[in-house]
Design a protein around this motif. Structure first.
Motif, short mmCIF file in Angstrom:
data_model
loop_
_atom_site.label_atom_id
_atom_site.label_comp_id
_atom_site.label_asym_id
_atom_site.label_seq_id
_atom_site.Cartn_x
_atom_site.Cartn_y
_atom_site.Cartn_z
N ARG A 47 -33.53 68.04 -14.73
CA ARG A 47 -32.22 67.31 -14.82
C ARG A 47 -31.34 68.12 -13.64
O ARG A 47 -30.13 67.32 -13.35
N THR A 48 -31.77 68.98 -12.88
CA THR A 48 -31.03 69.35 -11.76
C THR A 48 -30.71 68.45 -10.65
O THR A 48 -29.53 68.28 -10.33
N PRO A 49 -31.66 67.81 -10.14
CA PRO A 49 -31.48 67.02 -9.06
C PRO A 49 -30.68 65.76 -9.64
O PRO A 49 -29.95 64.81 -9.03
N LEU A 50 -31.14 65.32 -10.77
CA LEU A 50 -30.33 64.38 -11.34
C LEU A 50 -28.96 64.41 -11.51
O LEU A 50 -28.05 63.41 -11.19
N ARG A 51 -28.32 65.61 -11.96
CA ARG A 51 -27.05 66.11 -12.14
C ARG A 51 -26.45 65.97 -10.84
O ARG A 51 -25.24 65.69 -10.66
N GLU A 52 -27.22 66.46 -9.59
CA GLU A 52 -26.73 66.43 -8.32
C GLU A 52 -26.34 64.88 -7.80
O GLU A 52 -25.36 64.72 -7.30
N ALA A 53 -27.51 64.33 -7.98
CA ALA A 53 -27.22 62.77 -7.81
C ALA A 53 -26.13 62.06 -8.49
O ALA A 53 -25.33 61.30 -7.88
N LEU A 54 -25.59 62.30 -9.85
CA LEU A 54 -24.78 61.82 -10.71
C LEU A 54 -23.39 62.18 -10.08
O LEU A 54 -22.46 61.41 -9.90
N LYS A 55 -23.21 63.36 -9.51
CA LYS A 55 -22.10 64.08 -8.73
C LYS A 55 -21.98 63.28 -7.69
O LYS A 55 -20.59 62.99 -7.16
N VAL A 56 -22.72 62.86 -6.92
CA VAL A 56 -22.65 61.91 -5.58
C VAL A 56 -22.01 60.39 -6.01
O VAL A 56 -20.96 60.09 -5.40
N LEU A 57 -22.57 59.89 -7.18
CA LEU A 57 -22.14 58.94 -7.53
C LEU A 57 -20.93 58.89 -8.08
O LEU A 57 -19.96 57.85 -8.06
N ALA A 58 -20.27 59.91 -8.77
CA ALA A 58 -19.06 60.16 -9.27
C ALA A 58 -18.05 60.30 -8.11
O ALA A 58 -16.89 59.49 -8.06
N ALA A 59 -18.47 60.80 -6.74
CA ALA A 59 -17.82 60.94 -5.95
C ALA A 59 -17.35 59.81 -5.16
O ALA A 59 -16.33 59.52 -4.66
N GLU A 60 -18.42 58.70 -5.31
CA GLU A 60 -18.37 57.40 -4.74
C GLU A 60 -17.32 56.47 -5.70
O GLU A 60 -17.01 55.44 -5.27
#
Length: 213
Positions: A47-60
């Motif tokens: 879930r760690t890289p998934l949560r990092e990915a979600l942070k990217v999408l949240a920033a967008e």
């Protein structure tokens, strides 16, 4: 469940791109909860890289993080839509005016060739979406302001949350083509003011088509 094959670039970036495309394809609907456990299992990742990915999408702006509730695909309100179109109109009309006065004959030909592709794609909605975006991003590239290009790229990602509600309206694709013809005519005439007005009209009509009746 077999894990998807991911490319060698940073894992969270690849996961972000996979989720981004699912959002654009409506496989993850606006307002829907993103099941982290299920997606992590499907991708064969922690879930760690998934949560990092979600942070990217949240920033967008594509994902909204809610405290103690997790991540949701962003829902566009009518105000959100108007705000995004307003900014895109300002940025892209300015870029179009620049291109009208600075483009080389070869650059104008690139735009004309891409417009011809757009005309040919009128009967294929998904292809039309893709070529239309290429036209707009080429125009930004030719205007040569990387900060403006980055802002537009980010805004266009958010706009895609609503895109399927815009060109679906009866006659909208033909209207969009007419608006593109006016933009191109302004550029070919080297008339910056006319080009700016044509691009502003394009976004005004696009907003009207995208806004619920």
């Amino acid at each position: 469940m077999s894990a998807l094959t991911l490319t060698p670039r940073a894992l969270y970036e690849e996961v972000a791109e996979q989720l981004r495309q699912r959002i654009f394809r409506r496989e993850l609907e606006p307002g829907s909860w993103i099941d982290e456990l299920k997606i992590a299992e499907e991708f064969g990742i922690s879930r760690t890289p998934l949560r990092e990915a979600l942070k990217v999408l949240a920033a967008e702006g594509l994902v909204t993080m809610k405290v103690r509730r997790g991540a949701y695909v962003t829902e566009m309100s009518e105000k959100d839509l108007r705000d995004v179109y307003h900014l895109l109109s300002l940025l892209e009309s300015d870029a179009a005016g620049v291109v009208a006065t600075t483009a080389t004959p070869q650059q104008l030909k690139e735009l004309q060739d891409l417009h011809a592709e757009l005309e040919a794609a009128a009967a294929e909605r998904e292809r039309f979406f893709a070529v239309n975006e290429r036209f707009h991003m080429l125009l930004l590239e030719l205007a040569d302001n990387r900060w403006r290009s980055q802002m537009v790229a980010d805004l266009r990602k958010v706009m895609k949350l609503n895109r399927h509600n815009s060109l679906l309206k009866q006659g909208r694709i033909e209207d969009s083509l007419n608006e593109h013809r006016a933009i191109l005519a302004g550029m070919v005439a080297r008339d910056g003011k006319a080009t700016v007005k044509a691009m502003q009209a394009h976004f005004a009509q696009g907003l009207e088509a995208a806004t619920p009746d």
